[in-house]
Write a protein that holds these residues in place. Sequence first.
Motif, PDB file in Angstrom:
ATOM      1  N   GLU A   1       0.834  -1.223   0.000  1.00  0.00           N
ATOM      2  CA  GLU A   1       0.000   0.000   0.000  1.00  0.00           C
ATOM      3  C   GLU A   1       0.860   1.261   0.000  1.00  0.00           C
ATOM      4  OE1 GLU A   1       0.274  -2.227   2.393  1.00  0.00           O
ATOM      5  OE2 GLU A   1       0.941  -1.087   4.137  1.00  0.00           O
ATOM      6  N   GLN A   2       2.158   1.113   0.228  1.00  0.00           N
ATOM      7  CA  GLN A   2       3.042   2.289   0.187  1.00  0.00           C
ATOM      8  C   GLN A   2       3.658   2.498  -1.203  1.00  0.00           C
ATOM      9  OE1 GLN A   2       5.781   1.936   3.480  1.00  0.00           O
ATOM     10  NE2 GLN A   2       4.188   2.476   4.949  1.00  0.00           N
TER      11      GLN A   2
ATOM     12  N   PHE B   1       5.166   2.226 -14.123  1.00  0.00           N
ATOM     13  CA  PHE B   1       6.065   2.307 -12.966  1.00  0.00           C
ATOM     14  C   PHE B   1       5.329   1.946 -11.689  1.00  0.00           C
ATOM     15  CE2 PHE B   1       7.170   5.459 -16.130  1.00  0.00           C
ATOM     16  CZ  PHE B   1       8.536   5.279 -16.316  1.00  0.00           C
ATOM     17  N   LEU B   2       6.097   1.519 -10.686  1.00  0.00           N
ATOM     18  CA  LEU B   2       5.605   1.436  -9.311  1.00  0.00           C
ATOM     19  C   LEU B   2       6.407   2.477  -8.531  1.00  0.00           C
ATOM     20  CD1 LEU B   2       5.472  -2.440  -9.008  1.00  0.00           C
ATOM     21  CD2 LEU B   2       3.498  -0.882  -8.900  1.00  0.00           C
ATOM     22  N   VAL B   3       5.710   3.396  -7.880  1.00  0.00           N
ATOM     23  CA  VAL B   3       6.385   4.510  -7.224  1.00  0.00           C
ATOM     24  C   VAL B   3       6.234   4.369  -5.705  1.00  0.00           C
ATOM     25  CG1 VAL B   3       6.544   7.021  -7.063  1.00  0.00           C
ATOM     26  CG2 VAL B   3       5.866   5.955  -9.232  1.00  0.00           C
TER      27      VAL B   3
ATOM     28  N   GLN C   1      11.670   4.245   2.371  1.00  0.00           N
ATOM     29  CA  GLN C   1      11.490   2.970   3.060  1.00  0.00           C
ATOM     30  C   GLN C   1      12.559   1.954   2.645  1.00  0.00           C
ATOM     31  OE1 GLN C   1       7.846   0.874   1.791  1.00  0.00           O
ATOM     32  NE2 GLN C   1       7.683   2.315   0.063  1.00  0.00           N
ATOM     33  N   GLN C   2      12.650   0.920   3.457  1.00  0.00           N
ATOM     34  CA  GLN C   2      13.559  -0.175   3.137  1.00  0.00           C
ATOM     35  C   GLN C   2      12.751  -1.452   2.974  1.00  0.00           C
ATOM     36  OE1 GLN C   2      16.935  -0.440   5.826  1.00  0.00           O
ATOM     37  NE2 GLN C   2      17.826   1.131   4.479  1.00  0.00           N
ATOM     38  N   VAL C   3      13.190  -2.280   2.065  1.00  0.00           N
ATOM     39  CA  VAL C   3      12.477  -3.529   1.820  1.00  0.00           C
ATOM     40  C   VAL C   3      13.488  -4.668   1.844  1.00  0.00           C
ATOM     41  CG1 VAL C   3      11.126  -4.827   0.130  1.00  0.00           C
ATOM     42  CG2 VAL C   3      10.718  -2.375   0.422  1.00  0.00           C
ATOM     43  N   GLN C   4      13.154  -5.684   2.619  1.00  0.00           N
ATOM     44  CA  GLN C   4      14.024  -6.852   2.721  1.00  0.00           C
ATOM     45  C   GLN C   4      13.428  -7.975   1.878  1.00  0.00           C
ATOM     46  OE1 GLN C   4      14.385  -8.206   6.740  1.00  0.00           O
ATOM     47  NE2 GLN C   4      16.633  -8.168   6.681  1.00  0.00           N
TER      48      GLN C   4
ATOM     49  N   TRP D   1       9.133   8.775  -3.373  1.00  0.00           N
ATOM     50  CA  TRP D   1       8.765   8.980  -4.779  1.00  0.00           C
ATOM     51  C   TRP D   1       9.778   8.408  -5.770  1.00  0.00           C
ATOM     52  CZ3 TRP D   1       3.945   9.377  -4.404  1.00  0.00           C
ATOM     53  CH2 TRP D   1       3.373  10.088  -3.356  1.00  0.00           C
ATOM     54  N   GLU D   2      10.598   7.503  -5.304  1.00  0.00           N
ATOM     55  CA  GLU D   2      11.481   6.795  -6.228  1.00  0.00           C
ATOM     56  C   GLU D   2      10.663   5.740  -6.993  1.00  0.00           C
ATOM     57  OE1 GLU D   2      14.997   5.149  -4.405  1.00  0.00           O
ATOM     58  OE2 GLU D   2      15.603   4.124  -6.266  1.00  0.00           O
ATOM     59  N   ALA D   3      10.993   5.565  -8.263  1.00  0.00           N
ATOM     60  CA  ALA D   3      10.184   4.695  -9.120  1.00  0.00           C
ATOM     61  C   ALA D   3      10.910   3.396  -9.485  1.00  0.00           C
ATOM     62  CB  ALA D   3       9.821   5.435 -10.400  1.00  0.00           C
ATOM     63  N   ILE D   4      10.124   2.355  -9.686  1.00  0.00           N
ATOM     64  CA  ILE D   4      10.615   1.119 -10.313  1.00  0.00           C
ATOM     65  C   ILE D   4       9.954   1.043 -11.684  1.00  0.00           C
ATOM     66  CG2 ILE D   4      10.869  -1.387 -10.132  1.00  0.00           C
ATOM     67  CD1 ILE D   4       9.859  -1.179  -7.215  1.00  0.00           C
ATOM     68  N   HIS D   5      10.743   0.949 -12.733  1.00  0.00           N
ATOM     69  CA  HIS D   5      10.171   0.793 -14.076  1.00  0.00           C
ATOM     70  C   HIS D   5       9.788  -0.675 -14.252  1.00  0.00           C
ATOM     71  CE1 HIS D   5      10.977   0.788 -18.692  1.00  0.00           C
ATOM     72  NE2 HIS D   5       9.690   0.837 -18.424  1.00  0.00           N
ATOM     73  N   THR D   6       8.514  -0.927 -14.578  1.00  0.00           N
ATOM     74  CA  THR D   6       8.079  -2.324 -14.656  1.00  0.00           C
ATOM     75  C   THR D   6       7.686  -2.794 -16.049  1.00  0.00           C
ATOM     76  OG1 THR D   6       5.872  -1.629 -13.966  1.00  0.00           O
ATOM     77  CG2 THR D   6       7.318  -2.491 -12.251  1.00  0.00           C
TER      78      THR D   6
END
Length: 325
Positions: free
Chosen positions: A240-241, A258-260, A265-268, A281-286
């Motif tokens: 949800e973030q 994108f997923l923004v 945050q940190q993800v493990q 607001w950093e993006a992942i291009h999908t």
Amino acid sequence: PMIELSRKQDGSQDTAAFARDVADGLSQQQKTLPSRYFYDGAGSRLFQQIMDLPEYYLTRSEFEVLTNNRQTMAEHFAREGFFHLIDLGAGDALKTKILLRELARQQSVFDYVPVDISGDAMLELSSSLQEELPEVKVEAVVGEYFQALEWLQEHKAERKVVLFLGSNIGNFEYQESLEFLGSVRSYLQAGDRLLMGVDLRKNPDVILNAYDDAAGVTAAFNLNLLHRINRELGGDFKVEQFCHHAIYNPLEGVMRSFLVSKVEQQVQIRETGKTFSFEAWEAIHTENSHKYTLRQVEELGSACGFKVETVFYDSQRGFADVLFT
Ligand code: AVI
């Protein structure tokens, strides 16, 4: 009817490759994840919902093209006797069934080889075909496009018609599409054919809406990739973030998704052995979805050794199925 389901990889290899691709993509300066991982069970179901959306015109347009031209297409395919009909990225094959029914009606001699990364989809397709078209011999292959190429290579000397529908080609980077079609071409002989669906350039608003629908199904489809990483790789994405964002560039004819990350945050992700940091607001291009001019399609084909035989359009001229020799 003969139904064969071959899977070219075992599950543990799948997970290791997935973990490696995710770790690679999320370690880049500009984060990226490969769109082929959209299609787990949940993702394939969401994609089926996308194909029913009012905004997602691609499926309806191609349905129209195939319905209106099925007789001509089937005649082209079957002219020289027995052939394998290889369906790259078959999914539920709702559109291919238009051709299968017509081929059966014309009593063509062929077998059907759907290839898809979703094992669930291939099982469902095999059993639905057994009911609807028991006279068609089906050999479903569960695997990526790479495995489809292996199949083509193994059957190099036999007559083949390759289907690459749905503008699936558009999800490749341009260079990748050259390499892929070049490989397909190298396993075909004179007289074999390729029928490729391409989404054409059109009003940018129409394109954008197709990838950012009002009901939020495309957003759910994109976000499912993070759920999948949580499920299969032990990730702790707080889904949800993140939010879905889609843009269309009419100069390039490329739709990008994108997923923004809405927060820092940190993800493990356990299976990668790594932790990934996101700025707010950093993006992942999908995903990329290319939209073509007809000239580009001809050039793409000819760069790979294909010649356009016939172009079949929908009534709006927004989508084309191009028959190559
Ligand atoms: C499978 N592929 C052709 C779809 C497309 O249109 O690029 C995937 C998709 N992504 C978002 N909506 C549909």
